[in-house]
Design a protein around this motif. Structure first.
Motif, short mmCIF file in Angstrom:
data_model
loop_
_atom_site.label_atom_id
_atom_site.label_comp_id
_atom_site.label_asym_id
_atom_site.label_seq_id
_atom_site.Cartn_x
_atom_site.Cartn_y
_atom_site.Cartn_z
N SER A 191 -21.90 118.64 -89.70
CA SER A 191 -21.47 119.58 -90.83
C SER A 191 -21.85 118.98 -92.11
CB SER A 191 -19.89 119.63 -90.84
OG SER A 191 -19.35 120.41 -91.78
N LYS A 192 -22.19 119.96 -93.16
CA LYS A 192 -22.87 119.40 -94.30
C LYS A 192 -21.96 118.52 -95.16
CE LYS A 192 -25.39 121.50 -98.28
NZ LYS A 192 -26.67 120.87 -97.79
N LYS A 193 -20.60 118.69 -95.03
CA LYS A 193 -19.75 117.94 -95.79
C LYS A 193 -19.79 116.55 -95.55
CE LYS A 193 -15.92 118.67 -92.74
NZ LYS A 193 -14.40 119.01 -92.55
N ASN A 194 -20.25 116.15 -94.43
CA ASN A 194 -20.41 114.72 -93.83
C ASN A 194 -21.93 114.14 -94.16
OD1 ASN A 194 -17.55 114.62 -93.00
ND2 ASN A 194 -18.35 115.77 -91.07
N HIS A 195 -22.92 115.12 -94.69
CA HIS A 195 -24.00 114.23 -94.77
C HIS A 195 -24.29 113.18 -95.79
CE1 HIS A 195 -26.16 118.27 -93.47
NE2 HIS A 195 -25.51 117.96 -92.56
N GLU A 196 -23.47 113.18 -96.95
CA GLU A 196 -23.80 112.16 -97.75
C GLU A 196 -23.35 110.90 -97.05
OE1 GLU A 196 -22.43 110.32 -102.12
OE2 GLU A 196 -22.21 112.53 -101.58
N TYR A 197 -22.26 110.81 -96.51
CA TYR A 197 -21.65 109.65 -95.83
C TYR A 197 -22.75 109.13 -94.50
CZ TYR A 197 -19.09 106.28 -92.77
OH TYR A 197 -18.48 105.41 -92.20
N LEU A 198 -23.10 110.02 -93.78
CA LEU A 198 -23.97 109.75 -92.54
C LEU A 198 -25.62 109.21 -93.10
CD1 LEU A 198 -23.42 112.57 -90.23
CD2 LEU A 198 -22.26 110.35 -90.35
N ARG A 199 -25.70 109.53 -94.12
CA ARG A 199 -27.06 109.13 -94.71
C ARG A 199 -26.79 107.61 -95.39
NH1 ARG A 199 -27.59 112.81 -98.31
NH2 ARG A 199 -28.88 114.17 -97.14
N SER A 200 -25.58 107.32 -95.62
CA SER A 200 -25.28 105.83 -96.17
C SER A 200 -25.37 105.00 -94.80
CB SER A 200 -24.02 106.02 -96.93
OG SER A 200 -22.88 106.04 -95.97
N LEU A 201 -25.14 105.68 -93.85
CA LEU A 201 -25.28 104.86 -92.40
C LEU A 201 -26.58 104.66 -91.73
CD1 LEU A 201 -22.27 106.21 -90.22
CD2 LEU A 201 -22.31 104.36 -91.89
N GLY A 202 -27.61 105.57 -92.63
CA GLY A 202 -29.10 105.34 -91.92
C GLY A 202 -29.90 106.57 -91.54
#
Length: 347
Positions: A191-202
């Motif tokens: 879901s788009k709302k989680n994209h920034e966090y998942l980008r920070s994971l790699g």
């Protein structure tokens, strides 16, 4: 041990019944086991599915639960890597052994030493309760089922993309981090709302599963990079997700097309020619000799190092306080659906 210590367990009294709390004896660890006083219990979707379906339950009453963290109370005669007072996480094998004392929905749980990890000082017990199932499942999906190069081997990664479908699940969180550690080109669907966090994971590129063009967008991005999608870890595993995954791989120019999935392939759902799909079996670390050895390396040696160094960051979580009597309420929260959160119960 204090005379006031007691073991409260949340039991499934009969098929499809809600949990009830009963007092049980505090168990004694066998030669290769550790007894842990649980402080936090991590819940998994498989738990409520087992409760409602009777899956992996041979008789009632039954105790569910795999993940927890706490303090070692005592150890078996052969155990040298742990001692009373150690802060640990563990993966309880009750689902396979059918031993009620080897399940996490209680105050005290027996764990195999090979499925236990000592916690570094930078990891809290709350965080630790999120990790057990997610760690071994994601690790096996990438490096056992899909056959990708393990981070510790420093092997050059393939010129291809690995796609994590369900990146905001706890397994997806860990899979993204392991893939990054292995130097892989990582895409994720969430879901788009989680994209920034998942980008920070790699995750290098992220795509919203709500989009009508998610399949085409992911394929096109990988092709532009010259690293076509060849490997997919489907952490959700439904007819809908597997349909999209097969669509992605059928459109990819990769010569290898492999899928790892977390649940059985749906009945009457066709596997497309040219796509290799296999289910991950995390429970094998409890009964297959070679997998027991692999699990021991991951839990006893690797995971503490990964956590201490920051290679692996525990996923976000929500704590439900109130002890084992609140596990049923917490399962309902989990069943209703959570996003980018692990549900953890404080004991």
């Amino acid at each position: 041990m204090s005379n006031q210590a007691e073991n409260l367990a949340a039991l499934v009294p009969a098929a499809k019944a809600e949990l009830v709390v009963e007092k049980r004896p505090i168990p004694t660890p066998g030669p290769d086991e550790v007894l842990v006083r649980n402080h936090f219990i991590g819940l998994n979707p498989l738990d409520w599915k087992r409760q409602l379906s009777g899956m992996f339950i041979s008789s009632y009453p039954a105790i569910l639960g795999t993940d927890s963290s706490g303090i070692v109370e005592s150890v078996g005669s052969n155990v040298t890597k742990f001692k009373p007072g150690d802060r640990v996480l563990g993966g309880a094998d009750g689902m396979i052994s059918q031993k009620p004392e080897n399940a996490s929905y209680q105050t005290y749980t027996i764990f195999r030493a090979t499925s236990t990890s000592k916690l570094p000082s930078n990891i809290s017990l709350e965080q630790a309760a999120t990790l057990t199932t997610a760690t071994i499942t994601s690790y096996l999906m990438l490096f056992h089922v899909l056959g990708l190069p393990k981070p510790e081997l420093k092997t050059p990664p393939p010129n291809a993309t690995v796609l994590i479908w369900g990146g905001a699940s706890t397994v997806g969180n860990l899979a993204i981090q392991f893939a990054k550690a292995a130097g892989l080109n990582v895409y994720a669907i969430a879901s788009k709302k989680n994209h920034e966090y998942l980008r920070s994971l790699g995750a290098k590129l992220l795509f919203d599963y709500h989009s009508d063009t998610v399949v085409e967008d992911a394929v096109a991005a990988a092709e532009r990079e010259g690293k076509p999608i060849a490997y997919v870890a489907d952490t959700i595993t439904s007819v809908a997700t597997l349909g999209s995954v097969q669509d992605i791989l059928s459109k990819s120019t990769a010569t290898v097309k492999n899928v790892a999935h977390t649940a059985p392939w749906p009945e009457d759902f066709k596997k497309l020619d040219g796509i290799n799909a296999d289910m991950v079996h995390g429970e094998e670390v409890w009964y297959k000799p070679d997998m027991i050895e692999l699990g021991s390396k991951v839990f006893n040696e690797d995971l503490p190092k990964w956590l201490e160094s920051g290679v692996i960051v525990p996923p976000p979580y929500r704590v439900v306080e109130g002890g084992v009597g609140k596990i049923q309420d917490a399962l309902k929260v989990l069943q209703a659906g959570v996003s980018n959160q692990k549900v953890v119960v404080g004991v």
